[in-house]
Design a protein around this motif. Sequence first.
Motif, PDB file in Angstrom:
ATOM      1  N   VAL A  10      41.768   7.389   1.752  1.00  0.00           N
ATOM      2  CA  VAL A  10      40.547   7.180   1.274  1.00  0.00           C
ATOM      3  C   VAL A  10      40.217   5.757   0.661  1.00  0.00           C
ATOM      4  O   VAL A  10      39.431   4.802   0.958  1.00  0.00           O
ATOM      5  CB  VAL A  10      39.893   8.007   0.058  1.00  0.00           C
ATOM      6  N   LEU A  11      41.329   5.139  -0.051  1.00  0.00           N
ATOM      7  CA  LEU A  11      41.556   3.959  -0.544  1.00  0.00           C
ATOM      8  C   LEU A  11      41.501   2.805   0.613  1.00  0.00           C
ATOM      9  O   LEU A  11      40.818   1.759   0.785  1.00  0.00           O
ATOM     10  CB  LEU A  11      42.209   3.637  -1.550  1.00  0.00           C
ATOM     11  N   PHE A  12      42.363   3.145   1.537  1.00  0.00           N
ATOM     12  CA  PHE A  12      42.387   2.373   2.891  1.00  0.00           C
ATOM     13  C   PHE A  12      41.012   2.267   3.376  1.00  0.00           C
ATOM     14  O   PHE A  12      40.581   1.070   3.661  1.00  0.00           O
ATOM     15  CB  PHE A  12      43.447   2.647   3.824  1.00  0.00           C
ATOM     16  N   SER A  13      40.509   3.358   3.847  1.00  0.00           N
ATOM     17  CA  SER A  13      39.005   3.378   4.433  1.00  0.00           C
ATOM     18  C   SER A  13      38.354   2.376   3.651  1.00  0.00           C
ATOM     19  O   SER A  13      37.345   1.483   4.198  1.00  0.00           O
ATOM     20  CB  SER A  13      38.781   4.659   4.614  1.00  0.00           C
ATOM     21  N   THR A  14      38.135   2.490   2.218  1.00  0.00           N
ATOM     22  CA  THR A  14      37.464   1.807   1.397  1.00  0.00           C
ATOM     23  C   THR A  14      37.528   0.269   1.602  1.00  0.00           C
ATOM     24  O   THR A  14      36.613  -0.494   1.656  1.00  0.00           O
ATOM     25  CB  THR A  14      37.372   2.373   0.116  1.00  0.00           C
ATOM     26  N   VAL A  15      39.013  -0.211   1.809  1.00  0.00           N
ATOM     27  CA  VAL A  15      39.118  -1.355   1.858  1.00  0.00           C
ATOM     28  C   VAL A  15      38.662  -2.176   3.165  1.00  0.00           C
ATOM     29  O   VAL A  15      37.872  -3.235   3.190  1.00  0.00           O
ATOM     30  CB  VAL A  15      40.690  -1.784   1.962  1.00  0.00           C
ATOM     31  N   GLY A  16      38.808  -1.091   4.081  1.00  0.00           N
ATOM     32  CA  GLY A  16      37.992  -1.718   5.303  1.00  0.00           C
ATOM     33  C   GLY A  16      36.676  -1.672   5.338  1.00  0.00           C
ATOM     34  O   GLY A  16      36.228  -2.758   5.810  1.00  0.00           O
ATOM     35  N   MET A  17      35.877  -1.041   4.713  1.00  0.00           N
ATOM     36  CA  MET A  17      34.259  -1.052   4.429  1.00  0.00           C
ATOM     37  C   MET A  17      34.144  -2.476   3.739  1.00  0.00           C
ATOM     38  O   MET A  17      33.070  -3.054   3.873  1.00  0.00           O
ATOM     39  CB  MET A  17      33.936   0.058   3.736  1.00  0.00           C
ATOM     40  N   MET A  18      34.993  -2.755   2.761  1.00  0.00           N
ATOM     41  CA  MET A  18      34.729  -4.068   2.013  1.00  0.00           C
ATOM     42  C   MET A  18      35.003  -5.143   2.782  1.00  0.00           C
ATOM     43  O   MET A  18      34.281  -6.153   2.692  1.00  0.00           O
ATOM     44  CB  MET A  18      35.664  -3.966   0.700  1.00  0.00           C
ATOM     45  N   PHE A  19      36.087  -5.243   3.450  1.00  0.00           N
ATOM     46  CA  PHE A  19      36.001  -6.313   4.660  1.00  0.00           C
ATOM     47  C   PHE A  19      34.990  -6.410   5.465  1.00  0.00           C
ATOM     48  O   PHE A  19      34.558  -7.420   5.890  1.00  0.00           O
ATOM     49  CB  PHE A  19      37.483  -6.219   5.359  1.00  0.00           C
ATOM     50  N   ILE A  43      39.955   4.354  11.139  1.00  0.00           N
ATOM     51  CA  ILE A  43      41.094   4.879  11.537  1.00  0.00           C
ATOM     52  C   ILE A  43      41.598   6.002  10.539  1.00  0.00           C
ATOM     53  O   ILE A  43      41.803   7.106  10.495  1.00  0.00           O
ATOM     54  CB  ILE A  43      42.026   3.967  11.831  1.00  0.00           C
ATOM     55  N   PRO A  44      41.542   5.617   9.166  1.00  0.00           N
ATOM     56  CA  PRO A  44      41.981   6.606   8.201  1.00  0.00           C
ATOM     57  C   PRO A  44      40.843   7.929   7.874  1.00  0.00           C
ATOM     58  O   PRO A  44      41.533   8.880   7.564  1.00  0.00           O
ATOM     59  CB  PRO A  44      41.732   5.802   6.693  1.00  0.00           C
ATOM     60  N   LEU A  45      39.895   7.668   8.460  1.00  0.00           N
ATOM     61  CA  LEU A  45      38.691   8.803   8.243  1.00  0.00           C
ATOM     62  C   LEU A  45      39.208   9.664   9.542  1.00  0.00           C
ATOM     63  O   LEU A  45      38.792  10.882   9.315  1.00  0.00           O
ATOM     64  CB  LEU A  45      37.200   8.196   8.542  1.00  0.00           C
ATOM     65  N   PHE A  46      39.601   9.263  10.550  1.00  0.00           N
ATOM     66  CA  PHE A  46      40.076  10.326  11.885  1.00  0.00           C
ATOM     67  C   PHE A  46      41.018  11.318  10.987  1.00  0.00           C
ATOM     68  O   PHE A  46      40.923  12.324  11.196  1.00  0.00           O
ATOM     69  CB  PHE A  46      40.969   9.594  12.661  1.00  0.00           C
ATOM     70  N   ILE A  47      42.162  10.487  10.213  1.00  0.00           N
ATOM     71  CA  ILE A  47      42.979  11.543   9.788  1.00  0.00           C
ATOM     72  C   ILE A  47      42.417  12.253   8.739  1.00  0.00           C
ATOM     73  O   ILE A  47      42.394  13.764   8.823  1.00  0.00           O
ATOM     74  CB  ILE A  47      44.358  10.606   9.126  1.00  0.00           C
ATOM     75  N   LEU A  48      41.770  11.874   7.783  1.00  0.00           N
ATOM     76  CA  LEU A  48      41.284  12.466   6.667  1.00  0.00           C
ATOM     77  C   LEU A  48      40.261  13.846   7.288  1.00  0.00           C
ATOM     78  O   LEU A  48      40.232  14.696   6.572  1.00  0.00           O
ATOM     79  CB  LEU A  48      40.410  11.852   5.791  1.00  0.00           C
ATOM     80  N   ALA A  49      39.781  13.642   8.380  1.00  0.00           N
ATOM     81  CA  ALA A  49      38.605  14.598   9.041  1.00  0.00           C
ATOM     82  C   ALA A  49      39.508  15.760   9.166  1.00  0.00           C
ATOM     83  O   ALA A  49      39.387  16.842   9.270  1.00  0.00           O
ATOM     84  CB  ALA A  49      37.867  14.220  10.076  1.00  0.00           C
ATOM     85  N   ALA A  50      40.705  15.554   9.873  1.00  0.00           N
ATOM     86  CA  ALA A  50      41.685  16.824  10.178  1.00  0.00           C
ATOM     87  C   ALA A  50      42.567  17.074   9.042  1.00  0.00           C
ATOM     88  O   ALA A  50      43.631  17.407   9.574  1.00  0.00           O
ATOM     89  CB  ALA A  50      42.243  16.126  11.569  1.00  0.00           C
TER      90      ALA A  50
END
Lengths: 487, 500
Positions: free
Chosen positions: A108-117, A136-143
């Motif tokens: 979740v945090l990695f994805s957030t970092v991506g959004m911030m960039f 990409i982290p969200l793909f994993i999180l969704a599954a």
Amino acid sequence: MPDYNLRLIIPEIFLFLWALFIIAFDLGTKRKNPKLIGYLTMGGIAATAVLLYLYHGGISFNNMFKSDPLALFFKVIFLGSAFMAVGSSFDIIAQKIKNHRGEFFGLVLFSTVGMMFLASAGELISLYIGLELTTIPLFILAAYYKDDRISVEAGLKYLVIGAFSSAILLYGLSLLYGLSGTTDIVMMKINLALLYLNTNGIGWALLMAIVMVLAGIGFKLALVPFHMWAPDVYQGAPTPITALLSVGSKAAGVVAFMRIFIDGLYGFADAVMFPLDWGNIVAVLAAAAMILGNISALRQKNIKRMLAYSSIAQIGYVMVGMVAVSELGVGSVGYYMFIYLFANMGAFAVATIFNDNTGSDSIASYAGLSKSSPMISAFMAIFLLSLAGIPPLAGFAAKFFVFAAGIQAGYTWLVILALLTAVVSLYYYANVIKMMYFAPDNPTIKLNTPLSANIVLIIGVAGLIIFGVYPEPILNFALDTARVFGF
Amino acid sequence: MDFPILTYMIFIPLFGFIAVMFLPKEKHTLIRWASAFFSFIPMILSFYLTYIYYFNYSGSADMVFVEGPFSWIAPIKAHYYLGADGISVPMLFLTGLLSFLSILASFNITNRVKEYFSFFLLLESGMIGVFCALDFFLFYVFWEVMLVPMYFLIGVWGGPRKEYAAIKFFLYTLFGSIFMLVAILILYFTSDPHTLNMLELIQTTPGVMGHSLQLLCFAFLFVAFAIKVPVWPFHTWLPDAHVEAPTAVSVILAGVLLKMGTYGMLRISWPMFPEATRFFAVPIAILGLIAIIYGALVSMAQKDLKKLVAYSSVSHMGYCMLALGAYSSVTAISGCMFQMFSHGLITGALFLLVGVLYDRAHTREIAAFGGLGSKLPVFTGLMVLFSMAALGLPGMSGFVSEFMVFIGAFTAPAPDLMIITALAVLGVVLTAAYMLRMVQRVFLGEFNSEKWSGLTEINVREVLTVAPLALLTILIGVYPSPLTNIMKATLENLVNLMAR
């Protein structure tokens, strides 16, 4: 000599390191402390917000990274949505995810970092990388429910569609690069304008670029006709992740859209280009999104699918402000996303709590909830009424500003259509309220909420009421972001 | 004014809404009396306001008790701006009175008491706000705020088809409101400098807005207001909502909510778009005529007592629309205001009385009763009194208002409504027919002593809730000049504005 102003990316660096720390900490404590890592994650997000407050304003990496008001505003939304998603996932972590708790929060945090960039991207390549780091982290999180067929299907579907849309987006971006000779968005704006003047018209290559970029970002936004993945993914993914998808990731798409279209392709929104201006194309898509999203939501029996279609419709309303391409337009879009954060995260948090306690997502099973859990029902009613745009809740102010921007820009037909579909939307939002309040009592449901989820709910309700009655500070902040585009 | 009386009137019920929510839910008596208290103060304030207005300001058309404009949302120039004049004062009086009486009449609610009363107070706050908001954004917020409590009040405590009635009311009204929202936005962006201040817009709009855009905005606002009134083709939500709603909510619906439609026309549409008013005057009067006749005919066919009263509202609000069509006549417009006030009293009381009967008999079917006059003399007396008032018996307020409407519409310099008015007079006969028929079938004739032996007489609390309405009905019926004096100057000014 380019100026590597590292000071500006301290919040991102911190959050990235914190994500690694969370994963390591979970491993180090032998995955014994699900609650503690949850609170650590929330604390890390709060600390990032503080760092963001301390270090913002400026340009670094040779214009690749801009820390301007727009980026700041959207970063607040991203951090808020991550905070609320983490806060509402404590029960899920305790009950359903036994093995990879640290990774869940870390991703979740990695994805957030991506959004911030992404929000800070000043040129196309960093924008694309930000977008990929978001998804990409969200793909994993969704599954993440590995044993649940629907969840795995959701992850896979999201992966395939996500990869596909990224490819289209990349193609579009490469065409833009080919036409303008630069990946810098501001330079691109100038070069494209020169190109337009020199060739005396809009070329097919540029039109193709516009359509491809629109499609690529449209997939991320779940904008009709690129929405078909959304209901399935929203239904299958763990509910807090669905919430993050529908708010954080969507806001990321919105800011990418703003950077490319309102900034880079500014000159081509104008009616001078009619009928090939992107303003008109997007307006038609927005109209389709509002009609299709709202009508489909009417028939849903599952609350997550209902909210999925509702979020398809909501992005249509956001686009009404977007096509205005004006100060009020940009400001209203920002305000809308900010309020959407509270309302949608809140509604999904209630859905999460309900599912954790009863194992059901069906709207019919909410019957009589107001008797056994009056507080949660009242909160849910507030979230839904705000989504429907009923004053004095903030959702109304958000809709009002968006529609005002639409009328100001001359899109009266779109605003009338939007309002008509808003009436339709009330029906399915009220349907849940009807279940909770008007249906006969069902004393068997008793919801227990963890403290963290209560914090999320209270933040949501307080935000909707306070910013509904007194929207001025946030609106001013949002209008300030429009300065980035020179309005 | 140093004392912000309007703000207190709006926010005391709102504070009550929050306070009641925090009371323990088992303490029914405490909740009831607390709610009564929180609606009693605004009522007293509304009386005080009327008193001050009558003796100090009734000669001028200016806004008084003005508060603001205080900047609220600066980027869109929304302000907190309140004020009252001869149109709002009677409505505020009516709202204060009916809200308090309705809360008294709701003391017999036993299901979810706390939620009921807190929603009721929220509703009152919104209604008072609508009648004194002078900023479009504020007006719209109050206008919509009422929908939510009303939705819950019908949906939770209503009759057998409550869910259908509640959502129908909600969707219907929201559908109307969105047109108002578009009109507000168009007005905002056409005005220069942009403003949401209603008083400024009334002054400037006819000068800056083109003819066709005026017609469009007028039509949009008309849809919103007409649904609330409700004007004939938009009336279908009304019978459902009125019949399914609990008694006190029906009183508020008929007594106050319907008036918001006509109030909005008088406050906003008519003075703001004089050209469009002239353009649409005759069709509006025709809609009024249709409502009068149609409402009366449908009432005549009703088997359910409450439905009869509900449809009679359609008919009675038709007189207001007829009067609004005669925009150039002060008498007609005064008649419209008078009718709004008097219909609030009479229909409110009729709904209360029907509720009293329903609480005892658990049916409202007209055919089920007969000869109640011998068993329930006091109740019958009150019911007959208000039926007579509704059919316009001289000496009651209904007569004065209908008379003013007819005289005004008939003699209006423009447009020529003679034929329409003449036809509308038929409505009086039809009203008399269905009201008298109802009285005859319910109260006269043979008493079914077997079936209704357990029926008890109206109790003191219930008499107290209708007695003030009866007194006022007779008082302004016999001596109407205080009420007409209050609104005279404002309405004369209004007619002048419409003559632009």
